[in-house]
Design a protein around this motif. Structure first.
Motif, PDB file in Angstrom:
ATOM      1  N   GLY A  13      -3.528   0.607   4.823  1.00  0.00           N
ATOM      2  CA  GLY A  13      -3.990   1.874   5.584  1.00  0.00           C
ATOM      3  C   GLY A  13      -5.069   1.861   5.388  1.00  0.00           C
ATOM      4  O   GLY A  13      -5.736   1.187   4.671  1.00  0.00           O
ATOM      5  N   ILE A  14      -5.955   2.472   6.230  1.00  0.00           N
ATOM      6  CA  ILE A  14      -7.396   3.330   6.437  1.00  0.00           C
ATOM      7  C   ILE A  14      -7.728   4.523   6.184  1.00  0.00           C
ATOM      8  O   ILE A  14      -6.691   5.487   6.586  1.00  0.00           O
ATOM      9  CB  ILE A  14      -8.106   2.625   7.548  1.00  0.00           C
TER      10      ILE A  14
ATOM     11  N   LEU B  63      -1.610  -1.855  -4.189  1.00  0.00           N
ATOM     12  CA  LEU B  63      -3.710  -1.463  -3.932  1.00  0.00           C
ATOM     13  C   LEU B  63      -4.339  -0.613  -5.038  1.00  0.00           C
ATOM     14  O   LEU B  63      -5.308  -1.365  -5.596  1.00  0.00           O
ATOM     15  CB  LEU B  63      -4.145  -0.674  -2.277  1.00  0.00           C
ATOM     16  N   ASP B  64      -3.673   0.470  -5.458  1.00  0.00           N
ATOM     17  CA  ASP B  64      -4.626   1.769  -6.166  1.00  0.00           C
ATOM     18  C   ASP B  64      -3.466   2.370  -7.216  1.00  0.00           C
ATOM     19  O   ASP B  64      -2.411   1.928  -6.730  1.00  0.00           O
ATOM     20  CB  ASP B  64      -4.883   1.608  -5.192  1.00  0.00           C
TER      21      ASP B  64
ATOM     22  N   HIS C 188     -11.931   4.519   4.793  1.00  0.00           N
ATOM     23  CA  HIS C 188     -11.722   3.834   3.188  1.00  0.00           C
ATOM     24  C   HIS C 188     -11.317   2.563   2.843  1.00  0.00           C
ATOM     25  O   HIS C 188      -9.904   2.853   4.189  1.00  0.00           O
ATOM     26  CB  HIS C 188     -11.556   4.268   1.791  1.00  0.00           C
TER      27      HIS C 188
ATOM     28  N   LYS D  75      -7.786   8.486  13.397  1.00  0.00           N
ATOM     29  CA  LYS D  75      -7.712   7.465  12.412  1.00  0.00           C
ATOM     30  C   LYS D  75      -8.874   7.052  13.151  1.00  0.00           C
ATOM     31  O   LYS D  75      -9.746   5.751  13.362  1.00  0.00           O
ATOM     32  CB  LYS D  75      -6.720   6.820  11.498  1.00  0.00           C
TER      33      LYS D  75
ATOM     34  N   ALA E  21       0.655  -1.308  -0.056  1.00  0.00           N
ATOM     35  CA  ALA E  21      -0.031  -0.301   0.413  1.00  0.00           C
ATOM     36  C   ALA E  21       1.036   1.177   0.587  1.00  0.00           C
ATOM     37  O   ALA E  21       2.111   1.386   0.504  1.00  0.00           O
ATOM     38  CB  ALA E  21      -0.751  -0.613   1.309  1.00  0.00           C
ATOM     39  N   THR E  22       0.543   2.798  -0.661  1.00  0.00           N
ATOM     40  CA  THR E  22       1.031   3.653  -0.402  1.00  0.00           C
ATOM     41  C   THR E  22       0.771   4.378   1.006  1.00  0.00           C
ATOM     42  O   THR E  22       0.241   3.883   2.003  1.00  0.00           O
ATOM     43  CB  THR E  22       1.150   4.186  -1.076  1.00  0.00           C
ATOM     44  N   GLY E  23       0.660   5.529   0.818  1.00  0.00           N
ATOM     45  CA  GLY E  23       0.212   6.579   1.892  1.00  0.00           C
ATOM     46  C   GLY E  23       1.626   6.642   3.309  1.00  0.00           C
ATOM     47  O   GLY E  23       2.469   5.728   3.040  1.00  0.00           O
ATOM     48  N   SER E  24       1.178   7.055   4.112  1.00  0.00           N
ATOM     49  CA  SER E  24       1.832   7.229   5.269  1.00  0.00           C
ATOM     50  C   SER E  24       1.759   5.891   6.584  1.00  0.00           C
ATOM     51  O   SER E  24       2.684   5.807   6.981  1.00  0.00           O
ATOM     52  CB  SER E  24       1.753   8.429   6.034  1.00  0.00           C
ATOM     53  N   SER E  25       1.001   5.687   6.661  1.00  0.00           N
ATOM     54  CA  SER E  25       0.616   4.174   7.594  1.00  0.00           C
ATOM     55  C   SER E  25       1.784   2.921   7.422  1.00  0.00           C
ATOM     56  O   SER E  25       2.134   2.879   8.110  1.00  0.00           O
ATOM     57  CB  SER E  25      -0.665   3.684   7.522  1.00  0.00           C
TER      58      SER E  25
ATOM     59  N   GLY F 285      -8.420  -0.073   0.743  1.00  0.00           N
ATOM     60  CA  GLY F 285      -7.828   0.599  -0.904  1.00  0.00           C
ATOM     61  C   GLY F 285      -8.192   2.025  -1.067  1.00  0.00           C
ATOM     62  O   GLY F 285      -8.352   3.073   0.080  1.00  0.00           O
TER      63      GLY F 285
ATOM     64  N   ARG G 193      -1.643  16.528   0.490  1.00  0.00           N
ATOM     65  CA  ARG G 193      -0.539  16.978   1.840  1.00  0.00           C
ATOM     66  C   ARG G 193       0.594  16.945   0.331  1.00  0.00           C
ATOM     67  O   ARG G 193       2.603  17.151   0.691  1.00  0.00           O
ATOM     68  CB  ARG G 193      -0.428  16.864   2.751  1.00  0.00           C
TER      69      ARG G 193
HETATM   70  C1  F6R Z   1      -3.338   3.613  -0.901  1.00  0.00           C
HETATM   71  C2  F6R Z   1      -4.541   3.740  -0.321  1.00  0.00           C
HETATM   72  C3  F6R Z   1      -5.093   4.333   1.174  1.00  0.00           C
HETATM   73  C4  F6R Z   1      -3.787   4.385   2.329  1.00  0.00           C
HETATM   74  C5  F6R Z   1      -5.396   5.219   3.772  1.00  0.00           C
HETATM   75  C6  F6R Z   1      -4.211   6.117   4.364  1.00  0.00           C
HETATM   76  O1  F6R Z   1      -2.210   2.869  -1.138  1.00  0.00           O
HETATM   77  O2  F6R Z   1      -4.989   2.798  -0.378  1.00  0.00           O
HETATM   78  O3  F6R Z   1      -6.227   3.309   1.823  1.00  0.00           O
HETATM   79  O4  F6R Z   1      -4.221   3.167   2.871  1.00  0.00           O
HETATM   80  O5  F6R Z   1      -5.601   6.431   2.191  1.00  0.00           O
HETATM   81  O6  F6R Z   1      -3.595   7.148   3.757  1.00  0.00           O
HETATM   82  P1  F6R Z   1      -2.607   7.557   5.436  1.00  0.00           P
HETATM   83  O7  F6R Z   1      -1.623   5.806   5.128  1.00  0.00           O
HETATM   84  O8  F6R Z   1      -1.428   8.354   4.613  1.00  0.00           O
HETATM   85  O9  F6R Z   1      -3.110   7.412   6.709  1.00  0.00           O
END
Ligand code: F6R
Length: 260
Positions: free
Chosen positions: A131-132, A65-66, A137, A202, A34-38, A139, A166
């Motif tokens: 992540g969530i 994921l996406d 959501h 979260k 997955a991407t994002g910070s989590s 993904g 951001r």
């Molecule tokens: C990323 C993804 C999203 C993130 C979610 C949380 O591939 O599918 O579901 O996991 O938006 O993003 P962060 O981790 O940046 O808070």
């Protein structure tokens, strides 16, 4: 479902990274990223293990994921590039075995079908990190997503676009409006789902996903229907959970033979 309340963000990342690394050592041929910070802490832990010769990704396939629709290949915020910059380029992943939905394809429905086919041919994904979103959501399956959906186009909610601004110089106009995302059915096909959530932002989504009703309105609640889920949170993200004492007791008394 196992709920782990880690002391802090660093411990949460290390634990998630250890779980993924254990799957790879146990012979996983496909893993889900997955991407994002989590997930960044989990990636750091796997990079550390690779550097210490404890882990190898030779021959392992990775599935993201996406992906955003409309960003040119190589755009720093495309998820393909993000995962290179944050993880796969630091370890011995074969770039050709790192798969993302093709958000720059001329035919988006065909790209979605291709992605489903590639996962099916190389699956099942042994472990999927998640992540969530603050809106629940998973993904980029935004609230209202079918609980059995497959890879397809989704429209991002205004909240998600604001949350992700951001990464785009805080300029909302630069955040794409559409994405290609694995569906909740696609994600559910992975054998072990590991979700990380950090911070107060979260907390509501975690409580809804883990202890609320299963509902398309909280897409992450699909985790309740999966046979093998680990949710790792920090104390802030656990703020609205009702059964915190039980989750802590279960983790502290986890049988030694129960690996993951
Ligand atoms: C990323 C993804 C999203 C993130 C979610 C949380 O591939 O599918 O579901 O996991 O938006 O993003 P962060 O981790 O940046 O808070």
């Amino acid at each position: 479902m196992e709920l782990v309340i880690a002391e802090n963000l660093v411990d949460a990342g290390v634990l998630a990274g250890q779980i993924m690394a254990d799957h790879v050592r146990a012979g996983a041929r496909s893993i889900g990223l997955a991407t994002g910070s989590s997930p960044l802490g989990a990636y750091r832990e796997m990079i550390r293990q690779y550097n210490d010769d404890e882990l190898s990704f030779e021959g392992v396939q990775a599935f993201l994921l996406d992906e955003y629709i409309g960003l040119p290949a190589g755009h720093p915020q495309s998820y393909r590039q993000f995962i290179r910059d944050e993880f796969v380029s630091y370890v011995n992943f074969d770039d050709a075995l790192v798969h993302t939905p093709d958000g720059s394809a001329a035919d988006i429905p065909a790209a979605a079908a291709d992605y489903e086919r590639t996962i099916a041919e190389n699956g099942p994904v042994a472990v999927q990190i998640l992540g969530i979103g603050a809106n629940g959501h998973l993904g980029f399956n935004e609230p209202g997503s079918s609980l059995r959906s497959r890879t397809r186009v989704k429209t991002l909610t205004p909240q998600t676009r604001e949350d992700n601004a951001r990464f785009f110089d805080n300029d909302l106009s630069k955040v794409p409006t559409h994405v290609l995302t694995q569906g909740l059915g696609t994600i559910s096909d992975a054998e072990h789902l590991v979700m990380i959530a950090i911070g107060m932002g979260k907390a509501e989504a975690v409580a809804a996903a883990v202890e609320g009703p299963v509902s398309a309105y909280c897409p992450a609640s699909i985790l309740q229907m999966h046979p093998h889920v680990t949710v790792i949170v920090d104390p802030s993200a656990a703020s609205y959970l009702k059964s915190v004492d039980y989750y802590r007791f279960a983790f502290e008394n986890k049988p030694a033979w129960q690996n993951f």
